[in-house]
Design an enzyme around this catalytic site. Structure first.
Site, PDB file in Angstrom:
ATOM      1  N   HIS A 127       0.679  -1.124  -0.036  1.00 57.78           N
ATOM      2  CA  HIS A 127      -0.009  -0.039   0.006  1.00 57.78           C
ATOM      3  C   HIS A 127       0.812   1.129   0.049  1.00 57.78           C
ATOM      4  CE1 HIS A 127       0.914   0.661   4.266  1.00 57.78           C
ATOM      5  NE2 HIS A 127       0.549  -0.599   4.507  1.00 57.78           N
ATOM      6  N   ASP A 128       0.240   2.373  -0.540  1.00 59.80           N
ATOM      7  CA  ASP A 128       0.922   3.577  -0.766  1.00 59.80           C
ATOM      8  C   ASP A 128       2.254   3.615  -1.366  1.00 59.80           C
ATOM      9  OD1 ASP A 128      -1.432   4.827   0.781  1.00 59.80           O
ATOM     10  OD2 ASP A 128      -0.730   3.540   2.393  1.00 59.80           O
ATOM     11  N   GLY A 145       5.110  -0.950   2.562  1.00 59.26           N
ATOM     12  CA  GLY A 145       4.209   0.097   2.362  1.00 59.26           C
ATOM     13  C   GLY A 145       4.920   1.437   2.343  1.00 59.26           C
TER      14      GLY A 145
END
Length: 271
Positions: A127-128, A145
């Site tokens: 994520h991200d 992440g």
């Protein structure tokens, strides 16, 4: 309501949920699942047995191979199903078993990948993460992440990148390397823990950087990492000497930028 171009070819044993947008000349093979909020732009091919889900946009000419899961929820312990997205640019390839997660609200709510990237089998983008163009992630590479990877970086098989790390443009990460700290542009990192082994001369040459410039970057590298001061002070001290060398200034700007992580060096992690 789905928007499916008339030239799209969808296998009768594929599932395309109502609401998906399917562009011209898209091919979706058997046993694929395409979620309701997915956008597949023109000429995308989803080979078979792959899942594209979430608020995910796949750019033109991308190829997604079997068992890949693109756009899944983050694996963050704080994941609560908030609104988040994944955007992948044009002409990217995601081989077998690749997983790429959407963003989280705490990290800005988006995962972004540029154009012409290659993700080999079982590589993972958490994520991200923000990835540039022309990046190669070899088999089993793992990005935690909030990682940022700049253009044309190459990550060798089985390498693992700690969360919030940055990897600079044209950097090379060796196979099975543990990336615990930021890696400068044109840097070459190897080992566990990762040690900055020098410059990615092969990558610089392939990028069209001339020999004289490479020698100047080598000189700057020694001044930064072998000088008497700390890395940031050494980098700041030589800036005026290299105002006419874009590659060195890129390294100096990378070191000077705010970061959650320290800078990888030839000495960090050694006993």
């Amino acid at each position: 309501m789905s928007r499916i171009a008339s030239t799209a070819r969808i296998h009768p044993m594929a599932i395309v949920e109502d609401g998906a947008t399917i562009g011209e000349n898209v091919t979706i093979g058997p046993f694929c699942t395409i979620g309701r909020d997915v956008v597949l732009k023109d000429d995308v091919e989803v080979v078979s047995n792959a899942v594209v889900t979430g608020k995910t946009e796949i750019g033109k000419g991308c190829r997604i191979f079997p068992m890949a899961v693109i756009g899944g929820l983050s694996q963050s312990l704080h994941e609560a199903g908030e609104d988040s997205t994944l955007t992948i640019g044009d002409n990217c390839t995601m081989r077998e078993g690749v997983t790429i997660n959407m963003g989280t609200v705490g990290g800005g709510g988006r995962t972004v990948i540029g154009n012409d990237c290659l993700f080999l089998a079982n590589s993972h983008v958490a994520h991200d993460c923000i990835l540039g163009n022309g990046i190669v992630m070899s088999n089993n590479v793992m990005l935690a992440g909030h990682v940022k990877v700049d253009d044309r970086a190459i990550l060798g098989g089985g390498s693992a990148v700690h969360q919030f790390n940055r990897i600079g443009r044209n950097a090379f990460i060796g196979g099975l390397t543990a990336v615990n700290y930021d890696v400068i542009p044109y840097g070459m990192l190897n080992g566990n823990p990762g040690i900055l082994a020098g410059l990615n001369i092969v990558g610089m040459t392939r990028a069209g950087i001339d020999r004289a410039t490479i020698h100047r970057v080598r000189k700057a590298f020694k001044q930064i990492f072998e000088g008497e001061g700390n890395i940031r002070n050494n980098a700041a001290a030589i800036r005026d000497e290299y105002v006419d060398c874009r590659e060195v200034i890129e390294i100096l700007d990378f070191i000077a930028a705010d970061s959650d992580r320290a800078i990888s060096s030839p000495f960090r992690g050694k006993a």
